[in-house]
Write a protein that holds these residues in place. Sequence first.
Motif, mmCIF file in Angstrom:
data_model
loop_
_atom_site.group_PDB
_atom_site.id
_atom_site.type_symbol
_atom_site.label_atom_id
_atom_site.label_comp_id
_atom_site.label_asym_id
_atom_site.label_seq_id
_atom_site.Cartn_x
_atom_site.Cartn_y
_atom_site.Cartn_z
ATOM 1 N N VAL A 96 43.198 23.350 27.867
ATOM 2 C CA VAL A 96 42.929 23.362 26.432
ATOM 3 C C VAL A 96 43.817 22.334 25.746
ATOM 4 O O VAL A 96 45.042 22.384 25.861
ATOM 5 N N PHE A 97 43.201 21.436 25.034
ATOM 6 C CA PHE A 97 43.935 20.442 24.259
ATOM 7 C C PHE A 97 44.073 20.955 22.830
ATOM 8 O O PHE A 97 43.107 21.407 22.225
ATOM 9 N N GLY A 98 45.287 20.891 22.311
ATOM 10 C CA GLY A 98 45.530 21.352 20.940
ATOM 11 C C GLY A 98 46.172 22.720 20.940
ATOM 12 O O GLY A 98 46.498 23.270 21.991
ATOM 13 N N VAL A 99 46.366 23.245 19.751
ATOM 14 C CA VAL A 99 46.991 24.563 19.637
ATOM 15 C C VAL A 99 46.025 25.608 20.180
ATOM 16 O O VAL A 99 44.861 25.654 19.787
ATOM 17 N N HIS A 100 46.501 26.394 21.102
ATOM 18 C CA HIS A 100 45.655 27.401 21.743
ATOM 19 C C HIS A 100 45.897 28.747 21.063
ATOM 20 O O HIS A 100 47.025 29.100 20.737
ATOM 21 N N ASP A 101 44.820 29.500 20.878
ATOM 22 C CA ASP A 101 44.896 30.785 20.188
ATOM 23 C C ASP A 101 45.588 31.839 21.070
ATOM 24 O O ASP A 101 45.267 32.003 22.243
ATOM 25 N N ASP A 102 46.514 32.574 20.476
ATOM 26 C CA ASP A 102 47.249 33.593 21.229
ATOM 27 C C ASP A 102 46.325 34.633 21.858
ATOM 28 O O ASP A 102 46.522 35.041 23.007
ATOM 29 N N LEU A 103 45.329 35.096 21.116
ATOM 30 C CA LEU A 103 44.433 36.128 21.651
ATOM 31 C C LEU A 103 43.652 35.605 22.856
ATOM 32 O O LEU A 103 43.504 36.300 23.860
ATOM 33 N N LEU A 104 43.163 34.375 22.748
ATOM 34 C CA LEU A 104 42.388 33.814 23.854
ATOM 35 C C LEU A 104 43.280 33.532 25.058
ATOM 36 O O LEU A 104 42.922 33.844 26.195
ATOM 37 N N LEU A 105 44.436 32.944 24.804
ATOM 38 C CA LEU A 105 45.358 32.680 25.906
ATOM 39 C C LEU A 105 45.735 33.988 26.584
ATOM 40 O O LEU A 105 45.767 34.089 27.818
ATOM 41 N N GLY A 106 45.990 35.008 25.785
ATOM 42 C CA GLY A 106 46.314 36.315 26.354
ATOM 43 C C GLY A 106 45.182 36.838 27.214
ATOM 44 O O GLY A 106 45.408 37.351 28.318
ATOM 45 N N ALA A 107 43.955 36.710 26.744
ATOM 46 C CA ALA A 107 42.802 37.212 27.501
ATOM 47 C C ALA A 107 42.670 36.471 28.830
ATOM 48 O O ALA A 107 42.374 37.078 29.874
ATOM 49 N N GLU A 108 42.898 35.179 28.798
ATOM 50 C CA GLU A 108 42.803 34.401 30.038
ATOM 51 C C GLU A 108 43.901 34.831 31.013
ATOM 52 O O GLU A 108 43.662 34.977 32.214
ATOM 53 N N ILE A 109 45.090 35.024 30.495
ATOM 54 C CA ILE A 109 46.194 35.483 31.343
ATOM 55 C C ILE A 109 45.878 36.861 31.923
ATOM 56 O O ILE A 109 46.084 37.113 33.115
ATOM 57 N N GLY A 110 45.355 37.763 31.090
ATOM 58 C CA GLY A 110 45.019 39.107 31.575
ATOM 59 C C GLY A 110 43.998 39.062 32.694
ATOM 60 O O GLY A 110 44.108 39.791 33.699
ATOM 61 N N THR A 111 43.020 38.184 32.546
ATOM 62 C CA THR A 111 41.986 38.051 33.576
ATOM 63 C C THR A 111 42.595 37.551 34.888
ATOM 64 O O THR A 111 42.342 38.114 35.961
ATOM 65 N N LEU A 112 43.395 36.516 34.793
ATOM 66 C CA LEU A 112 43.976 35.940 36.014
ATOM 67 C C LEU A 112 44.958 36.899 36.670
ATOM 68 O O LEU A 112 45.071 36.948 37.900
ATOM 69 N N LEU A 113 45.671 37.677 35.868
ATOM 70 C CA LEU A 113 46.611 38.634 36.460
ATOM 71 C C LEU A 113 45.866 39.740 37.194
ATOM 72 O O LEU A 113 46.291 40.164 38.274
ATOM 73 N N LEU A 114 44.760 40.206 36.627
ATOM 74 C CA LEU A 114 44.009 41.254 37.315
ATOM 75 C C LEU A 114 43.420 40.721 38.616
ATOM 76 O O LEU A 114 43.463 41.392 39.647
ATOM 77 N N GLU A 115 42.915 39.505 38.598
ATOM 78 C CA GLU A 115 42.428 38.891 39.834
ATOM 79 C C GLU A 115 43.538 38.834 40.884
ATOM 80 O O GLU A 115 43.314 39.121 42.055
ATOM 81 N N THR A 116 44.708 38.457 40.438
ATOM 82 C CA THR A 116 45.841 38.330 41.363
ATOM 83 C C THR A 116 46.161 39.670 42.000
ATOM 84 O O THR A 116 46.396 39.767 43.212
ATOM 85 N N GLU A 117 46.152 40.698 41.193
ATOM 86 C CA GLU A 117 46.444 42.032 41.732
ATOM 87 C C GLU A 117 45.370 42.498 42.695
ATOM 88 O O GLU A 117 45.666 43.138 43.701
ATOM 89 N N GLN A 118 44.139 42.158 42.380
ATOM 90 C CA GLN A 118 43.045 42.577 43.260
ATOM 91 C C GLN A 118 43.127 41.865 44.596
ATOM 92 O O GLN A 118 42.839 42.442 45.630
ATOM 93 N N ARG A 119 43.539 40.607 44.584
ATOM 94 C CA ARG A 119 43.726 39.895 45.854
ATOM 95 C C ARG A 119 44.817 40.569 46.666
ATOM 96 O O ARG A 119 44.701 40.751 47.874
ATOM 97 N N THR A 120 45.878 40.947 46.003
ATOM 98 C CA THR A 120 46.993 41.581 46.685
ATOM 99 C C THR A 120 46.579 42.901 47.304
ATOM 100 O O THR A 120 46.997 43.264 48.403
ATOM 101 N N ASP A 121 45.736 43.617 46.563
ATOM 102 C CA ASP A 121 45.335 44.938 47.023
ATOM 103 C C ASP A 121 44.219 44.885 48.057
ATOM 104 O O ASP A 121 43.823 45.908 48.611
ATOM 105 N N ALA A 122 43.691 43.716 48.350
ATOM 106 C CA ALA A 122 42.452 43.624 49.114
ATOM 107 C C ALA A 122 42.585 44.120 50.546
ATOM 108 O O ALA A 122 41.611 44.494 51.176
#
Lengths: 190, 190, 190, 190
Positions: C136-162
């Motif tokens: 993302v170029f420019g100021v990134h929205d906190d809510l959107l950045l948070g949502a993207e982080i939440g998605t990637l963290l859940l994926e990471t945990e699911q890989r770990t638990d696989a």
Amino acid sequence: MKLRPAPEWQTTTWLNTPEPLTLEGLQGRVVVLHAFQMLCPGCVAHGIPQAQRVADLFKSAPLTVVGLHTVFEHHEAMGPASLRAFLHEYRVRFPVGIDAAGPDGDPMPRTMRAYAMQGTPTTLLFDARGQLRRQVFGVHDDLLLGAEIGTLLLETEQRTDATETISDELTPEPVGLARIDAGRSYKVGN
Amino acid sequence: MKLRPAPEWQTTTWLNTPEPLTLEGLQGRVVVLHAFQMLCPGCVAHGIPQAQRVADLFKSAPLTVVGLHTVFEHHEAMGPASLRAFLHEYRVRFPVGIDAAGPDGDPMPRTMRAYAMQGTPTTLLFDARGQLRRQVFGVHDDLLLGAEIGTLLLETEQRTDATETISDELTPEPVGLARIDAGRSYKVGN
Amino acid sequence: MKLRPAPEWQTTTWLNTPEPLTLEGLQGRVVVLHAFQMLCPGCVAHGIPQAQRVADLFKSAPLTVVGLHTVFEHHEAMGPASLRAFLHEYRVRFPVGIDAAGPDGDPMPRTMRAYAMQGTPTTLLFDARGQLRRQVFGVHDDLLLGAEIGTLLLETEQRTDATETISDELTPEPVGLARIDAGRSYKVGN
Amino acid sequence: MKLRPAPEWQTTTWLNTPEPLTLEGLQGRVVVLHAFQMLCPGCVAHGIPQAQRVADLFKSAPLTVVGLHTVFEHHEAMGPASLRAFLHEYRVRFPVGIDAAGPDGDPMPRTMRAYAMQGTPTTLLFDARGQLRRQVFGVHDDLLLGAEIGTLLLETEQRTDATETISDELTPEPVGLARIDAGRSYKVGN
């Protein structure tokens, strides 16, 4: 109370102005001097934008905003080339002088020392006689700074008017208010 | 320029004060009147906090901040009980008068009509003679409002001093600056 | 959809870390990379504080915040010594790498060029496999950045638990929420 | 961990929606419920604007933002007519239900009591099964709220996809990121 004239600034380079500014040369005008460092977070977030707003809002008043780059730490990171890039990127348009380096062993530059500034940002207000009337260390409140400016501007106008005959000296022309923000005025009851 | 005295406010209930305030009764003081509606977003976010800051910052100056609840829409939602709860929740401590309802068929209350206010928030500044000196519709800039206050305060002080002999009339005592913010002053060069 | 691994960063000096960081070395963790310039107003006012808040809020999650100093203008004003002073004054505590200068005649540094960044600030998100998932170029929205982080963290945990047996695959453990902000959680209805 | 379904909301009137909303009726969607009072300064300054931004940013995601007016003080000042005027003036566009008054002697309304809310603002997150996953009293951080939303949205998508054959279960389609903010995405390295 008698105030003596404030010490003259001691600067090297000036930016955003074709020629150096001096306190003496600005007599007849109110001067708002903003002492800052380009890597001082409080200056960048608050002090410099405030100084720029003062310059813009009072541009038709007898008032000049001057920046003073008073580097007392990280000297290697805040040289003239860095300052020039900073002013460009932050769209600073008012004149900025670079405070002259102190004598050997003194990290504090000369004007900063002469005024015993405690750090950056520092706001100094000079009246039209070149007398220092206010010196505030830290983020200065817009309402208070505005009030101080309003007071000094009215004093300036009264000095200017002093040679004229004033018929009703208790009703000074409210030129201060009118001049400050003529475009936004909406007057009822004249 | 001669300003005629501004029309007196027409109010019903007053809150945050033991007795009603009148423009005439406040002569000798600068008055900052903030006209607002409790469900006006610009008033809640900007105007009322600004009025509260003025009241706090200039509490030792001859200045009074007054709120005026000028309801011209959603009358059923902004009655006295609602206003009382609002002032409590938002910690508004300055006196607030409720503008008297207009005659039949006029949704605009009487003081609002008398001053031809365009809407809310509106800021009105009266000098110590009770003359209207400024009327601003919309969010008012802190620096400009401060400058207007500073001007009116200096005028007020000069009126007060007028009976004394002034030896150097071109050097008014800088009482304005000192009184405004004595605690934060840091003076160099006296 | 298959994403190929993102190009490795090309850096010279690193600050705020005892040893250089690489994208490969961070596999297994979500990576938030903040590309900035120390004299970029949008980076200073928004991007860098946001990156610092991400680093602080997600410090117990498998996530690393990395700064990348991608100087493509005013090179003389933003050298390593200046950057070091800047990070000190702005209390930036996450690791920062300096993007390697481009080949002759290219003002854009190498990593910035490899990722075709449009300017600063730019935010890049890498998943735990080292794949670039957002830029993302420019100021990134906190809510959107948070949502993207939440998605990637859940994926990471699911890989770990696989490798574990999951009895009810439709009811993933809500570890993401718990881990993100355990201290502030207030659960009703368990 | 097994979460039992959260208690159904108990409301009287609904605004900004042609028909009442129920938690059960929203199954299949993530629900962000914002409990507020129209005269609560923290709700007005932070909570309600945040809820509106969530509604706007995630409007194409399987997510619904719901307001709940949980009046537990100043009941006379926050009736339905006042709330309606408030929502109009503050441009609140998401559906808002009015929490049903408590039994005799209880100033706290029924849903607020059922969820043991501590005050306003309170943010509640429900997953697509109608289970309460987060309850936060006070101003909630955008980054954390975003992360929680991102987690719940990815869970929702995985439930939806569960009947399909997934060839590479360790590489879930990154639909979450794409769907969240498709228009602003700028992907390098595909």
